[in-house]
Motif scaffolding. Structure first.
Motif, short mmCIF file in Angstrom:
data_model
loop_
_atom_site.label_atom_id
_atom_site.label_comp_id
_atom_site.label_asym_id
_atom_site.label_seq_id
_atom_site.Cartn_x
_atom_site.Cartn_y
_atom_site.Cartn_z
N LEU A 176 0.89 -1.17 -0.18
CA LEU A 176 -0.04 -0.01 0.05
C LEU A 176 0.97 1.24 -0.17
N LEU A 177 1.91 1.38 1.00
CA LEU A 177 2.87 2.49 0.92
C LEU A 177 3.50 2.64 -0.53
N LEU A 178 4.05 1.61 -0.98
CA LEU A 178 4.79 1.79 -2.37
C LEU A 178 3.75 2.30 -3.32
N TYR A 179 2.52 1.91 -3.38
CA TYR A 179 1.77 2.22 -4.36
C TYR A 179 1.02 3.69 -4.14
N LEU A 180 1.01 4.03 -2.74
CA LEU A 180 0.70 5.41 -2.52
C LEU A 180 1.95 6.40 -3.14
N LEU A 181 3.05 6.02 -2.65
CA LEU A 181 4.10 6.88 -2.96
C LEU A 181 4.39 6.93 -4.42
N SER A 182 4.55 5.67 -5.20
CA SER A 182 4.70 5.77 -6.58
C SER A 182 3.56 6.67 -7.29
N LYS A 183 2.22 6.34 -7.12
CA LYS A 183 1.36 7.12 -7.84
C LYS A 183 1.06 8.44 -7.54
N GLU A 184 1.96 9.01 -6.55
CA GLU A 184 1.79 10.42 -5.87
C GLU A 184 0.57 10.72 -5.21
N ILE A 185 0.04 9.69 -4.88
CA ILE A 185 -1.35 9.93 -4.23
C ILE A 185 -0.83 10.64 -2.74
N TYR A 186 0.25 10.11 -2.20
CA TYR A 186 1.05 10.73 -1.15
C TYR A 186 2.11 11.49 -1.61
N VAL A 187 2.08 12.80 -1.66
CA VAL A 187 3.09 13.77 -2.03
C VAL A 187 4.22 13.99 -0.96
N ILE A 188 5.59 13.79 -1.37
CA ILE A 188 6.67 14.00 -0.39
C ILE A 188 6.79 15.72 -0.56
N ASN A 189 6.58 16.66 0.44
CA ASN A 189 7.07 17.67 0.41
C ASN A 189 7.64 18.16 1.86
N HIS A 190 7.55 19.55 2.07
CA HIS A 190 8.22 19.70 3.58
C HIS A 190 7.22 19.44 4.57
N GLU A 191 5.90 19.18 4.23
CA GLU A 191 5.41 18.58 5.32
C GLU A 191 5.67 17.16 5.87
N THR A 192 6.03 16.42 4.91
CA THR A 192 6.37 15.16 5.22
C THR A 192 7.80 15.18 6.22
N VAL A 193 8.67 15.95 5.94
CA VAL A 193 9.70 16.22 6.90
C VAL A 193 9.27 16.65 8.32
N ALA A 194 8.27 17.56 8.33
CA ALA A 194 7.89 18.24 9.55
C ALA A 194 7.18 16.91 10.43
N ALA A 195 6.24 16.28 9.47
CA ALA A 195 5.57 15.23 10.26
C ALA A 195 6.51 14.22 10.76
N ALA A 196 7.65 14.05 9.94
CA ALA A 196 8.52 12.75 10.49
C ALA A 196 9.11 13.42 11.84
N CYS A 197 9.76 14.51 11.75
CA CYS A 197 10.35 14.96 13.03
C CYS A 197 9.36 15.14 13.89
N ILE A 198 8.13 15.55 14.09
CA ILE A 198 6.91 15.28 15.02
C ILE A 198 6.92 14.03 15.65
N LEU A 199 6.70 13.23 14.62
CA LEU A 199 6.38 11.71 15.18
C LEU A 199 7.73 11.13 15.86
N SER A 200 8.67 11.39 15.71
CA SER A 200 9.75 11.16 16.12
C SER A 200 10.12 11.43 17.71
N VAL A 201 9.90 12.97 17.84
CA VAL A 201 9.82 13.38 19.16
C VAL A 201 8.67 12.78 19.80
N ILE A 202 7.39 12.78 19.29
CA ILE A 202 6.13 12.05 20.26
C ILE A 202 6.64 10.60 20.45
N ILE A 203 7.15 9.94 19.70
CA ILE A 203 7.48 8.43 20.06
C ILE A 203 8.64 8.47 21.12
N TYR A 204 9.66 9.20 21.06
CA TYR A 204 10.67 9.40 22.01
C TYR A 204 10.05 9.48 23.41
#
Lengths: 232, 84
Positions: free
Chosen positions: A61-89
């Motif tokens: 599912l993840l590969l499909y979303l990424l390849s078809k650009e249903i989930y675009v990677i932009n600055h929000e992705t980086v922000a989400a990754a940082c926030i998620l890592s902080v929350i999990i820690y």
């Protein structure tokens, strides 16, 4: 009006369910894997695809979303990754402490409610004992009433005897008066009779007899004086 | 039991249209359905003695997905080139 009609037709206590005592809360919530996907999903796919089924599904599912650009990677992705890592820690490090603190708060609440319940039970028990004591006291009332009845009977007896005595005294006084009257009458009659007899006797003494008696008395006195002078 | 009273998970695939037909589509029915769903989720994951992060994390994840879906039109335009 509609509310009143609803309330009039609603039946009370038709179901078995009652509000108290409530069933206790479950200890743990539903199982969730990786904090996001409930276990039921994994169990649902297990018979057909085994253990790795959901993971393959997720990867695909993840590969499909990424390849078809249903989930675009932009600055929000980086922000989400940082926030998620902080929350999990944060959750991994301080989760147990926060859980212990919350458990302590719950303990206090439950202990307070329990204390109130025990207080109420104790008060009711003391009330029951006092009630029994009052009942025991009420049984003793019969003795009290017997004593009071005896008192009253004694008062009545005393009063009756006092009046009896008074009656007796009054009657005696009246009888004494009658006796005194009779005695007085007899005495007066006696005195009067004596006086009358004396007066008659004195009247009956004539002057002649008086002279004779006086002369005799003088002679007697002279004789007596002689004998007296002789004795001296 | 009868079709209208079974839960969604117990309905077979072939009976799905029939089950959907028996649903209550009126506003009260939908509201009742939403309330039941929330109550069952709440009682299973949040209203427990020792809960974990699962209760709210699933809600937040659902919110993220929903907001992504609402903003997809705006996000899908290639904003990286436009901003510079």
């Amino acid at each position: 009006v509609i509310c009143s009609v609803l309330h009039a037709t609603r039946l009370l206590h038709t179901t078995q369910q009652s509000l108290a005592p409530l069933p206790p809360l479950p200890e743990k919530g539903g199982e969730v894997r990786y904090g996001l996907i409930p276990e039921e999903f994994f169990q649902f796919l297990y018979p057909k695809t085994g253990v790795t089924g959901p993971y393959m599904l997720g990867t695909g599912l993840l590969l499909y979303l990424l390849s078809k650009e249903i989930y675009v990677i932009n600055h929000e992705t980086v922000a989400a990754a940082c926030i998620l890592s902080v929350i999990i820690y944060g959750v991994k490090k301080y989760g147990s402490d926060v859980a212990a603190f919350a458990d302590k708060l719950n303990e206090e609440k439950v202990a307070k409610a329990l204390a109130v319940k025990n207080e109420a039970i104790k008060d009711l028990e003391t009330a029951i004992e006092q009630e029994k004591k009052e009942q025991w006291r009420a049984e003793g009332c019969s003795y009290l009433f017997d004593a009071k009845r005896n008192n009253i009977a004694m008062l009545l007896e005393t009063n009756y005897r006092e009046r009896l005595l008074m009656v007796y005294n009054e009657v005696k006084k009246r009888l004494d008066y009658q006796v005194a009257v009779q005695n007085l009458k007899r005495q007066k009659e006696q005195d009067h009779m004596i006086q009358w007899v004396e007066s008659n006797v004195v009247q009956s003494i004539t002057p002649q007899q008086q002279k004779e008696s006086i002369a005799k008395c003088i002679l007697d006195l002279k004789a007596l004086s002689k004998t007296a002078q002789a004795a001296v | 039991g009868p079709l209208s009273e079974r839960r969604l998970m117990d309905v077979r695939l072939g009976e799905l249209p029939a089950w959907l037909a028996t649903c209550d589509i009126s506003p009260q029915g939908l509201l009742g359905g939403v309330r039941k769903a929330w109550n069952s989720y709440y009682d299973k994951y949040i209203n427990v003695k020792r809960g974990g992060p699962a209760g709210i994390s699933m809600l937040l994840a659902g919110y993220c997905l929903l907001s992504y879906g609402w903003n997809y039109q705006h996000i899908s335009k290639i904003s990286l080139l436009v901003s510079y």
